[in-house]
Write a protein that holds these residues in place. Structure first.
Motif, PDB file in Angstrom:
ATOM      1  N   SER A 150       0.858  -1.173   0.000  1.00 17.59           N
ATOM      2  CA  SER A 150       0.000   0.000   0.000  1.00 17.59           C
ATOM      3  C   SER A 150       0.896   1.225   0.000  1.00 17.59           C
ATOM      4  CB  SER A 150      -0.879   0.008   1.247  1.00 17.59           C
ATOM      5  OG  SER A 150      -1.704   1.150   1.269  1.00 17.59           O
ATOM      6  N   ILE A 151       0.411   2.297  -0.546  1.00 15.67           N
ATOM      7  CA  ILE A 151       1.161   3.553  -0.558  1.00 15.67           C
ATOM      8  C   ILE A 151       0.611   4.417   0.573  1.00 15.67           C
ATOM      9  CG2 ILE A 151       1.763   5.591  -1.902  1.00 15.67           C
ATOM     10  CD1 ILE A 151       1.275   3.769  -4.412  1.00 15.67           C
ATOM     11  N   ALA A 152       1.502   4.819   1.455  1.00 13.73           N
ATOM     12  CA  ALA A 152       1.098   5.604   2.624  1.00 13.73           C
ATOM     13  C   ALA A 152       0.206   6.776   2.213  1.00 13.73           C
ATOM     14  CB  ALA A 152       2.329   6.108   3.371  1.00 13.73           C
ATOM     15  N   GLY A 153      -0.906   6.898   2.916  1.00 13.40           N
ATOM     16  CA  GLY A 153      -1.810   8.011   2.676  1.00 13.40           C
ATOM     17  C   GLY A 153      -2.785   7.821   1.537  1.00 13.40           C
ATOM     18  N   SER A 154      -2.640   6.750   0.771  1.00  6.46           N
ATOM     19  CA  SER A 154      -3.521   6.577  -0.383  1.00  6.46           C
ATOM     20  C   SER A 154      -4.765   5.750  -0.079  1.00  6.46           C
ATOM     21  CB  SER A 154      -2.763   5.939  -1.549  1.00  6.46           C
ATOM     22  OG  SER A 154      -2.418   4.604  -1.244  1.00  6.46           O
TER      23      SER A 154
END
Length: 159
Positions: free
Chosen positions: A46-50
């Motif tokens: 996962s991409i942080a904040g997405s």
């Protein structure tokens, strides 16, 4: 090397460098096309904040399931591990065993080891086939699975 393989190689390199946003952009068209390895790879990060943790877990399970349904051995193994541990899904050791068997049949070393153990012990709905199970564990060891190597070494058995 085909176009898919080149792109997947680039994705793996970006992931190793921790460049998940770049990996995500490279994966996007392959995920849209349903490429099993791309589905699997995108299920792993996962991409942080997405997205929230819950959104990531939902996406991860969906992609992992699609990749496993397409017969991709690492996805079959990973989904089996989810069912075995009750991670992201309700625990179901019978489903886990079936997924490990399918991944083992497709040459996945860790799945060979786990399926071999299931056959040796006659657990998770598997019939008791200790000789077949031991041969699978040996195959897993020859394929480089460290747990299988250790299992055999602990028992003085050669792969």
């Amino acid at each position: 090397m085909g176009e898919f393989e080149k792109r997947l190689s680039q994705v793996r390199a970006e992931m190793e460098r921790g460049e998940f946003k770049r990996a995500s952009r490279l994966l996007a068209p392959l995920v849209r096309d349903g490429v099993p390895e791309a589905l699997f790879l995108y299920s792993t990060f996962s991409i942080a904040g997405s997205e929230s943790d819950a959104e990531f877990e939902k996406r991860s399970l969906e992609l992992l399931t699609r990749s496993a349904q397409a017969g991709y051995p690492p996805a079959l193994y990973a989904l089996g591990a989810c069912y075995d541990a009750g991670d992201l899904v309700e625990r179901d050791t019978y489903r886990a065993a079936a997924l490990f068997k399918e991944a083992a049949d497709r040459g996945h070393a860790k799945a060979m080891f786990l399926h071999g153990l299931n056959l040796m012990a006659a657990i998770n709905g598997m019939p008791s086939l200790p000789v077949d199970g031991l041969e699978l564990v040996k195959s897993a060891a020859r394929a480089g699975d460290d747990d299988a190597v250790q299992f055999l070494a602990d028992r003085g058995i050669r792969a």
